[in-house]
Structures are given as C-alpha cells and as structure tokens.
Design a protein around this motif. Sequence first.
Motif, PDB file in Angstrom:
ATOM      1  N   GLN A 148       1.109   2.901 -18.639  1.00 22.81           N
ATOM      2  CA  GLN A 148       0.276   3.054 -17.443  1.00 22.81           C
ATOM      3  C   GLN A 148      -1.148   2.611 -17.746  1.00 22.81           C
ATOM      4  O   GLN A 148      -1.783   1.892 -16.961  1.00 22.81           O
ATOM      5  CB  GLN A 148       0.313   4.506 -16.967  1.00 22.81           C
ATOM      6  CG  GLN A 148      -0.471   4.725 -15.703  1.00 22.81           C
ATOM      7  CD  GLN A 148      -0.488   6.198 -15.283  1.00 22.81           C
ATOM      8  OE1 GLN A 148      -0.025   7.073 -16.021  1.00 22.81           O
ATOM      9  NE2 GLN A 148      -1.040   6.446 -14.130  1.00 22.81           N
ATOM     10  N   VAL A 149      -1.690   3.028 -18.878  1.00 19.84           N
ATOM     11  CA  VAL A 149      -3.059   2.635 -19.273  1.00 19.84           C
ATOM     12  C   VAL A 149      -3.119   1.130 -19.458  1.00 19.84           C
ATOM     13  O   VAL A 149      -4.086   0.458 -19.050  1.00 19.84           O
ATOM     14  CB  VAL A 149      -3.491   3.393 -20.554  1.00 19.84           C
ATOM     15  CG1 VAL A 149      -4.776   2.801 -21.118  1.00 19.84           C
ATOM     16  CG2 VAL A 149      -3.664   4.855 -20.267  1.00 19.84           C
ATOM     17  N   LEU A 150      -2.101   0.563 -20.099  1.00 21.69           N
ATOM     18  CA  LEU A 150      -2.072  -0.874 -20.320  1.00 21.69           C
ATOM     19  C   LEU A 150      -2.005  -1.623 -18.998  1.00 21.69           C
ATOM     20  O   LEU A 150      -2.736  -2.600 -18.788  1.00 21.69           O
ATOM     21  CB  LEU A 150      -0.858  -1.237 -21.198  1.00 21.69           C
ATOM     22  CG  LEU A 150      -0.818  -2.684 -21.675  1.00 21.69           C
ATOM     23  CD1 LEU A 150      -2.060  -3.055 -22.456  1.00 21.69           C
ATOM     24  CD2 LEU A 150       0.421  -2.911 -22.516  1.00 21.69           C
ATOM     25  N   ASP A 151      -1.150  -1.172 -18.053  1.00 20.56           N
ATOM     26  CA  ASP A 151      -1.077  -1.806 -16.738  1.00 20.56           C
ATOM     27  C   ASP A 151      -2.401  -1.682 -15.999  1.00 20.56           C
ATOM     28  O   ASP A 151      -2.865  -2.629 -15.348  1.00 20.56           O
ATOM     29  CB  ASP A 151       0.049  -1.173 -15.906  1.00 20.56           C
ATOM     30  CG  ASP A 151       1.423  -1.566 -16.430  1.00 20.56           C
ATOM     31  OD1 ASP A 151       1.508  -2.608 -17.127  1.00 20.56           O
ATOM     32  OD2 ASP A 151       2.398  -0.843 -16.117  1.00 20.56           O
ATOM     33  N   GLN A 152      -3.016  -0.518 -16.112  1.00 19.64           N
ATOM     34  CA  GLN A 152      -4.308  -0.298 -15.449  1.00 19.64           C
ATOM     35  C   GLN A 152      -5.360  -1.225 -16.049  1.00 19.64           C
ATOM     36  O   GLN A 152      -6.173  -1.826 -15.336  1.00 19.64           O
ATOM     37  CB  GLN A 152      -4.712   1.168 -15.600  1.00 19.64           C
ATOM     38  CG  GLN A 152      -6.004   1.501 -14.901  1.00 19.64           C
ATOM     39  CD  GLN A 152      -6.408   2.970 -15.123  1.00 19.64           C
ATOM     40  OE1 GLN A 152      -5.714   3.727 -15.811  1.00 19.64           O
ATOM     41  NE2 GLN A 152      -7.506   3.345 -14.536  1.00 19.64           N
ATOM     42  N   PHE A 153      -5.360  -1.367 -17.365  1.00 16.17           N
ATOM     43  CA  PHE A 153      -6.306  -2.245 -18.054  1.00 16.17           C
ATOM     44  C   PHE A 153      -6.127  -3.691 -17.607  1.00 16.17           C
ATOM     45  O   PHE A 153      -7.092  -4.396 -17.302  1.00 16.17           O
ATOM     46  CB  PHE A 153      -6.103  -2.109 -19.575  1.00 16.17           C
ATOM     47  CG  PHE A 153      -6.902  -3.110 -20.361  1.00 16.17           C
ATOM     48  CD1 PHE A 153      -8.276  -2.985 -20.483  1.00 16.17           C
ATOM     49  CD2 PHE A 153      -6.281  -4.207 -20.955  1.00 16.17           C
ATOM     50  CE1 PHE A 153      -9.001  -3.910 -21.211  1.00 16.17           C
ATOM     51  CE2 PHE A 153      -7.002  -5.126 -21.662  1.00 16.17           C
ATOM     52  CZ  PHE A 153      -8.372  -4.979 -21.798  1.00 16.17           C
ATOM     53  N   ILE A 154      -4.879  -4.138 -17.527  1.00  8.75           N
ATOM     54  CA  ILE A 154      -4.598  -5.516 -17.108  1.00  8.75           C
ATOM     55  C   ILE A 154      -5.037  -5.728 -15.658  1.00  8.75           C
ATOM     56  O   ILE A 154      -5.648  -6.723 -15.309  1.00  8.75           O
ATOM     57  CB  ILE A 154      -3.097  -5.844 -17.297  1.00  8.75           C
ATOM     58  CG1 ILE A 154      -2.778  -5.906 -18.795  1.00  8.75           C
ATOM     59  CG2 ILE A 154      -2.746  -7.157 -16.621  1.00  8.75           C
ATOM     60  CD1 ILE A 154      -1.305  -6.045 -19.096  1.00  8.75           C
ATOM     61  N   ALA A 155      -4.748  -4.748 -14.803  1.00  6.12           N
ATOM     62  CA  ALA A 155      -5.155  -4.853 -13.402  1.00  6.12           C
ATOM     63  C   ALA A 155      -6.681  -4.907 -13.265  1.00  6.12           C
ATOM     64  O   ALA A 155      -7.222  -5.693 -12.489  1.00  6.12           O
ATOM     65  CB  ALA A 155      -4.588  -3.682 -12.606  1.00  6.12           C
ATOM     66  N   GLU A 156      -7.371  -4.108 -14.063  1.00 10.62           N
ATOM     67  CA  GLU A 156      -8.841  -4.106 -14.020  1.00 10.62           C
ATOM     68  C   GLU A 156      -9.393  -5.444 -14.497  1.00 10.62           C
ATOM     69  O   GLU A 156     -10.349  -5.978 -13.945  1.00 10.62           O
ATOM     70  CB  GLU A 156      -9.392  -2.958 -14.888  1.00 10.62           C
ATOM     71  CG  GLU A 156      -9.232  -1.599 -14.270  1.00 10.62           C
ATOM     72  CD  GLU A 156      -9.711  -0.488 -15.208  1.00 10.62           C
ATOM     73  OE1 GLU A 156     -10.280  -0.804 -16.294  1.00 10.62           O
ATOM     74  OE2 GLU A 156      -9.537   0.677 -14.847  1.00 10.62           O
ATOM     75  N   GLU A 157      -8.779  -6.010 -15.539  1.00  9.83           N
ATOM     76  CA  GLU A 157      -9.233  -7.291 -16.064  1.00  9.83           C
ATOM     77  C   GLU A 157      -8.993  -8.400 -15.039  1.00  9.83           C
ATOM     78  O   GLU A 157      -9.834  -9.271 -14.860  1.00  9.83           O
ATOM     79  CB  GLU A 157      -8.496  -7.627 -17.379  1.00  9.83           C
ATOM     80  CG  GLU A 157      -9.012  -6.832 -18.535  1.00  9.83           C
ATOM     81  CD  GLU A 157     -10.487  -7.042 -18.775  1.00  9.83           C
ATOM     82  OE1 GLU A 157     -10.965  -8.188 -18.742  1.00  9.83           O
ATOM     83  OE2 GLU A 157     -11.204  -6.044 -18.957  1.00  9.83           O
ATOM     84  N   ILE A 158      -7.884  -8.358 -14.379  1.00 10.05           N
ATOM     85  CA  ILE A 158      -7.570  -9.386 -13.378  1.00 10.05           C
ATOM     86  C   ILE A 158      -8.538  -9.275 -12.226  1.00 10.05           C
ATOM     87  O   ILE A 158      -9.103 -10.264 -11.752  1.00 10.05           O
ATOM     88  CB  ILE A 158      -6.106  -9.264 -12.911  1.00 10.05           C
ATOM     89  CG1 ILE A 158      -5.176  -9.696 -14.046  1.00 10.05           C
ATOM     90  CG2 ILE A 158      -5.859 -10.138 -11.683  1.00 10.05           C
ATOM     91  CD1 ILE A 158      -3.714  -9.492 -13.762  1.00 10.05           C
ATOM     92  N   SER A 159      -8.756  -8.048 -11.728  1.00  6.34           N
ATOM     93  CA  SER A 159      -9.689  -7.890 -10.615  1.00  6.34           C
ATOM     94  C   SER A 159     -11.111  -8.225 -11.027  1.00  6.34           C
ATOM     95  O   SER A 159     -11.885  -8.779 -10.265  1.00  6.34           O
ATOM     96  CB  SER A 159      -9.604  -6.473 -10.036  1.00  6.34           C
ATOM     97  OG  SER A 159     -10.052  -5.543 -10.999  1.00  6.34           O
ATOM     98  N   ALA A 160     -11.497  -7.935 -12.270  1.00 13.80           N
ATOM     99  CA  ALA A 160     -12.828  -8.288 -12.755  1.00 13.80           C
ATOM    100  C   ALA A 160     -12.957  -9.794 -12.897  1.00 13.80           C
ATOM    101  O   ALA A 160     -14.009 -10.378 -12.599  1.00 13.80           O
ATOM    102  CB  ALA A 160     -13.100  -7.585 -14.099  1.00 13.80           C
ATOM    103  N   GLY A 161     -11.896 -10.453 -13.362  1.00 13.89           N
ATOM    104  CA  GLY A 161     -11.918 -11.916 -13.492  1.00 13.89           C
ATOM    105  C   GLY A 161     -11.994 -12.587 -12.148  1.00 13.89           C
ATOM    106  O   GLY A 161     -12.680 -13.593 -11.964  1.00 13.89           O
ATOM    107  N   ILE A 162     -11.351 -12.043 -11.130  1.00 10.49           N
ATOM    108  CA  ILE A 162     -11.391 -12.605  -9.772  1.00 10.49           C
ATOM    109  C   ILE A 162     -12.755 -12.388  -9.166  1.00 10.49           C
ATOM    110  O   ILE A 162     -13.317 -13.256  -8.493  1.00 10.49           O
ATOM    111  CB  ILE A 162     -10.282 -11.975  -8.893  1.00 10.49           C
ATOM    112  CG1 ILE A 162      -8.917 -12.435  -9.407  1.00 10.49           C
ATOM    113  CG2 ILE A 162     -10.457 -12.370  -7.447  1.00 10.49           C
ATOM    114  CD1 ILE A 162      -7.762 -11.762  -8.723  1.00 10.49           C
ATOM    115  N   ALA A 163     -13.339 -11.221  -9.425  1.00  7.58           N
ATOM    116  CA  ALA A 163     -14.647 -10.890  -8.848  1.00  7.58           C
ATOM    117  C   ALA A 163     -15.721 -11.823  -9.410  1.00  7.58           C
ATOM    118  O   ALA A 163     -16.688 -12.118  -8.721  1.00  7.58           O
ATOM    119  CB  ALA A 163     -14.986  -9.432  -9.136  1.00  7.58           C
ATOM    120  N   LYS A 164     -15.584 -12.283 -10.597  1.00  6.84           N
ATOM    121  CA  LYS A 164     -16.602 -13.158 -11.188  1.00  6.84           C
ATOM    122  C   LYS A 164     -16.439 -14.522 -10.606  1.00  6.84           C
ATOM    123  O   LYS A 164     -17.157 -15.329 -10.411  1.00  6.84           O
ATOM    124  CB  LYS A 164     -16.464 -13.218 -12.709  1.00  6.84           C
ATOM    125  CG  LYS A 164     -16.919 -11.921 -13.336  1.00  6.84           C
ATOM    126  CD  LYS A 164     -16.876 -12.041 -14.817  1.00  6.84           C
ATOM    127  CE  LYS A 164     -17.294 -10.736 -15.458  1.00  6.84           C
ATOM    128  NZ  LYS A 164     -17.304 -10.768 -16.864  1.00  6.84           N
TER     129      LYS A 164
END
Length: 164
Positions: A148-164
Amino acid sequence: MQISLPQIIAAIVNFFVLLAILKVFLYKPVFNMLEARKAEIDQNLSEAERAREEAGELKRQYEVELKEANTKAQAIINEATELGEKNRTDLIAEARAEITRLNERAKADIARETEQAAQRLKAEVANIAIDAAESVLKREVSQAEHEQVLDQFIAEEISAGIAK
C-alpha cells in the motif's frame, strides 16, 4: 542732214571715251563686286560642306560613344545582377548556418535541461524514498501495508511528475 567724216570720227572717239569711262567707273567696280560676291558664295559653300562633314564625323563619334555607353551600361547591369545573386546566395548560406547553430544550441539546451530535470527527479525520488523509509522504519509494516505504501508512493510520484 549730212554725215561728215569728222562727225563720224568724233562719234567714234566719243564712243571709245565713253567705253573707257564706263569700264573704269562702272564695269570694273561691278565686276569686282560680282567677283567678291562669287568668292563669298564659294567660301560659304566650302564652309557649309566642311560643317556638314564635321557634323557627319561628330554623328559617327556620338554613335560610337553611345554604343560604348550602352555596352558599359549592360556590363554594369550584368555585374550588379551577378553581385546581387552572389549576395543572395551568401545571405541564404549565412541564414542556413545560423539556423543550424541555433538548432544545435537548442538541442544542447534541451539535453542540458533534460539532464538537470533527471538529476532533480533523482534527488527528489531519493528524498521521497528516504522519507518513505523513515515512515516505514518508525513502525512495523505488514506485507499489505508495504504494498500500500509503495502504491501510494508511486501514485504520488506520478501525480507530482504530471503537476510539474
């Protein structure tokens, strides 16, 4: 009326005296005037002929000079056309070289920006991984929580990468 020899002789002498007087006072000046007039007319005719010949020569010279001027003008036009074509070719070559330089510089800038973005992303991922590891180490995590933490981390990275 009777004609006598002395009258005839006197008439003949008078005639020759009159002829001599006319020759001296009338014929000579009239002939001299006519000769002078003839000489003046001949001189005027010869001057007119000379002027006509000079005009013909000047006309021929002007025609030659006009032909030379036309030839020079055409040469100047041809030279200007060639120079314009050369300048156009040079300008096109310079523009192409400038476009190539700008293109190379843009590629270098893109590569540099990409490299910098990759380095920032690596640093950010490392910070996030450290933060994630800290949060995991603070508590015991089960296998499900770990995923769950790993999925959350990946989701946060993807959303952060899109936001940039």
